[in-house]
Design an enzyme around this catalytic site. Sequence first.
Site, mmCIF file in Angstrom:
data_model
loop_
_atom_site.group_PDB
_atom_site.id
_atom_site.type_symbol
_atom_site.label_atom_id
_atom_site.label_comp_id
_atom_site.label_asym_id
_atom_site.label_seq_id
_atom_site.Cartn_x
_atom_site.Cartn_y
_atom_site.Cartn_z
ATOM 1 N N ARG A 55 -15.956 -1.322 -0.936
ATOM 2 C CA ARG A 55 -15.227 -0.167 -1.379
ATOM 3 C C ARG A 55 -15.848 1.086 -1.409
ATOM 4 O O ARG A 55 -15.671 2.065 -2.011
ATOM 5 C CB ARG A 55 -14.473 -0.277 -2.740
ATOM 6 C CG ARG A 55 -13.471 -1.610 -2.814
ATOM 7 C CD ARG A 55 -12.977 -1.866 -4.119
ATOM 8 N NE ARG A 55 -12.160 -3.123 -4.067
ATOM 9 C CZ ARG A 55 -11.014 -3.453 -3.711
ATOM 10 N NH1 ARG A 55 -10.244 -2.258 -3.060
ATOM 11 N NH2 ARG A 55 -10.251 -4.442 -3.928
ATOM 12 N N GLY A 56 -16.567 1.326 -0.332
ATOM 13 C CA GLY A 56 -17.495 2.316 -0.027
ATOM 14 C C GLY A 56 -18.777 2.831 -0.948
ATOM 15 O O GLY A 56 -19.450 3.493 -0.339
ATOM 16 N N PHE A 57 -18.802 1.810 -1.876
ATOM 17 C CA PHE A 57 -20.290 2.062 -2.664
ATOM 18 C C PHE A 57 -21.423 1.819 -1.659
ATOM 19 O O PHE A 57 -22.505 2.848 -1.979
ATOM 20 C CB PHE A 57 -20.417 0.744 -3.823
ATOM 21 C CG PHE A 57 -20.907 1.179 -5.132
ATOM 22 C CD1 PHE A 57 -21.954 2.165 -4.930
ATOM 23 C CD2 PHE A 57 -20.414 0.780 -6.197
ATOM 24 C CE1 PHE A 57 -22.386 2.296 -5.999
ATOM 25 C CE2 PHE A 57 -20.867 1.224 -7.572
ATOM 26 C CZ PHE A 57 -22.144 2.293 -7.347
ATOM 27 N N HIS B 78 -0.281 -11.880 1.726
ATOM 28 C CA HIS B 78 -1.252 -11.132 0.725
ATOM 29 C C HIS B 78 -1.982 -11.956 -0.385
ATOM 30 O O HIS B 78 -3.261 -11.998 -0.559
ATOM 31 C CB HIS B 78 -0.472 -9.763 0.131
ATOM 32 C CG HIS B 78 -1.636 -8.714 0.248
ATOM 33 N ND1 HIS B 78 -1.133 -7.469 0.167
ATOM 34 C CD2 HIS B 78 -2.718 -8.657 0.074
ATOM 35 C CE1 HIS B 78 -2.311 -6.771 -0.122
ATOM 36 N NE2 HIS B 78 -3.172 -7.373 0.033
ATOM 37 N N SER C 48 -13.011 -4.499 2.670
ATOM 38 C CA SER C 48 -14.066 -3.944 1.657
ATOM 39 C C SER C 48 -15.481 -4.211 2.133
ATOM 40 O O SER C 48 -16.393 -4.669 1.173
ATOM 41 C CB SER C 48 -13.809 -4.361 0.070
ATOM 42 O OG SER C 48 -12.620 -3.711 -0.340
ATOM 43 N N PRO C 49 -15.819 -4.404 3.177
ATOM 44 C CA PRO C 49 -17.240 -4.910 3.669
ATOM 45 C C PRO C 49 -18.374 -3.964 3.208
ATOM 46 O O PRO C 49 -19.376 -4.206 3.352
ATOM 47 C CB PRO C 49 -17.121 -4.809 5.450
ATOM 48 C CG PRO C 49 -15.985 -3.798 5.627
ATOM 49 C CD PRO C 49 -15.128 -3.728 4.357
ATOM 50 N N LEU C 50 -18.038 -2.702 2.745
ATOM 51 C CA LEU C 50 -18.766 -1.565 2.275
ATOM 52 C C LEU C 50 -18.693 -1.527 0.675
ATOM 53 O O LEU C 50 -18.994 -0.830 0.123
ATOM 54 C CB LEU C 50 -18.743 -0.329 2.899
ATOM 55 C CG LEU C 50 -18.731 -0.298 4.250
ATOM 56 C CD1 LEU C 50 -18.474 1.070 4.897
ATOM 57 C CD2 LEU C 50 -20.126 -0.678 4.821
ATOM 58 N N TYR D 196 0.785 -1.202 0.003
ATOM 59 C CA TYR D 196 0.159 0.105 -0.016
ATOM 60 C C TYR D 196 0.835 1.308 0.025
ATOM 61 O O TYR D 196 1.542 1.385 1.070
ATOM 62 C CB TYR D 196 -0.763 -0.135 1.149
ATOM 63 C CG TYR D 196 -1.789 -0.967 1.348
ATOM 64 C CD1 TYR D 196 -2.187 -1.890 0.213
ATOM 65 C CD2 TYR D 196 -2.446 -1.341 2.696
ATOM 66 C CE1 TYR D 196 -3.110 -3.057 0.544
ATOM 67 C CE2 TYR D 196 -3.427 -2.499 2.793
ATOM 68 C CZ TYR D 196 -3.580 -2.947 1.740
ATOM 69 O OH TYR D 196 -4.693 -4.280 1.869
ATOM 70 N N SER E 237 -21.835 2.701 1.254
ATOM 71 C CA SER E 237 -22.028 3.502 2.068
ATOM 72 C C SER E 237 -22.975 4.929 1.553
ATOM 73 O O SER E 237 -23.751 5.454 2.459
ATOM 74 C CB SER E 237 -20.863 4.555 2.149
ATOM 75 O OG SER E 237 -20.523 5.226 1.108
#
Length: 322
Positions: free
Chosen positions: A203-205, A120, A199-201, A56, A207
Amino acid sequence: MKTRKLGNSEITVSSIGLGLMGMSGLYGHSNDEQSIQTIQRAIDLGVNLLDTADVYGNGHNEELLGRALKGRREQAIVATKFAHGPNFQGVNGHPDYVKKAVEDSLLRLDIDYIDLYYQHRVDPNVPIEETVGAMADLVKEGKVRYLGLSEASAQTIRRAHAVHPISALQTEYSLWSRDVEAEILPVVNELGITFVAYSPLSRGFISGELRKFEDLAEDDVRRYLPRFQKENFQKNVDIVDEITKIAKEKGSTPSQLALAWSLAKGALPIPGTRRVSFLEENAGASDIVLTPDDLARIEAVSPQSAVQGGRYDDISMKGLNI
């Protein structure tokens, strides 16, 4: 913040963690000082599982976490990962590389040991027994406390666990990414391994903050992921709107509802954010209790078959679940 035992370990972790990837520019411009404030606020809230990786920002993310932990190391559970080359190019699971990678990570993090060390991605050219054997040596040397895998197949998890106990398996898991439910979740549950959901959301989508493709910055990597493409975007926004309706009835945000769903499924979600306000919102999900009727309603409005577009492109998907 509720806590739980990390699988096959003596570590107590928060029931919701913090993913740090977005703090190193992958989702558009990031601000180090803002990110450090968010990490330190997470610790204040009892969110102690802090998830990074050497790739990262090509080392930047680990250095950032190291700066944030000055004077607070013992309050954090540090999880990092190895395997990728710079800019996510290539995968290396050779024992010699494992030993070099951990030294580099310890230097960047400026700490004496790593609590949870993940591979990873699985290297298809190196037997998992050799890679995990080298990781196990790091435990004996005191450089690492516990071991994890990421995006590994059920068979690989079993083989790895036979060499040395695996404490965590990290794979994408959300309302919109549920392929692990068929084979992987049963195996980790059987072996006492904690399932960590990145990424439980989505990747923010989920939200609800993203309303159109143009909301993504020009340098945001999500622009290149299938479910964020223009032809899929609006259809997925429509699903989020239905999730939002249920969330409002529960007195929560869509993010909190989605995180509560993953908790109800037995996962340990590590949503990423760079902002204190979103961190505090996400942490609040641990207090939300979903009834069987709630779960059924969520499933009805957001079955996995409804989401448009996969989580990665076809080439990237081939490197998963090896």
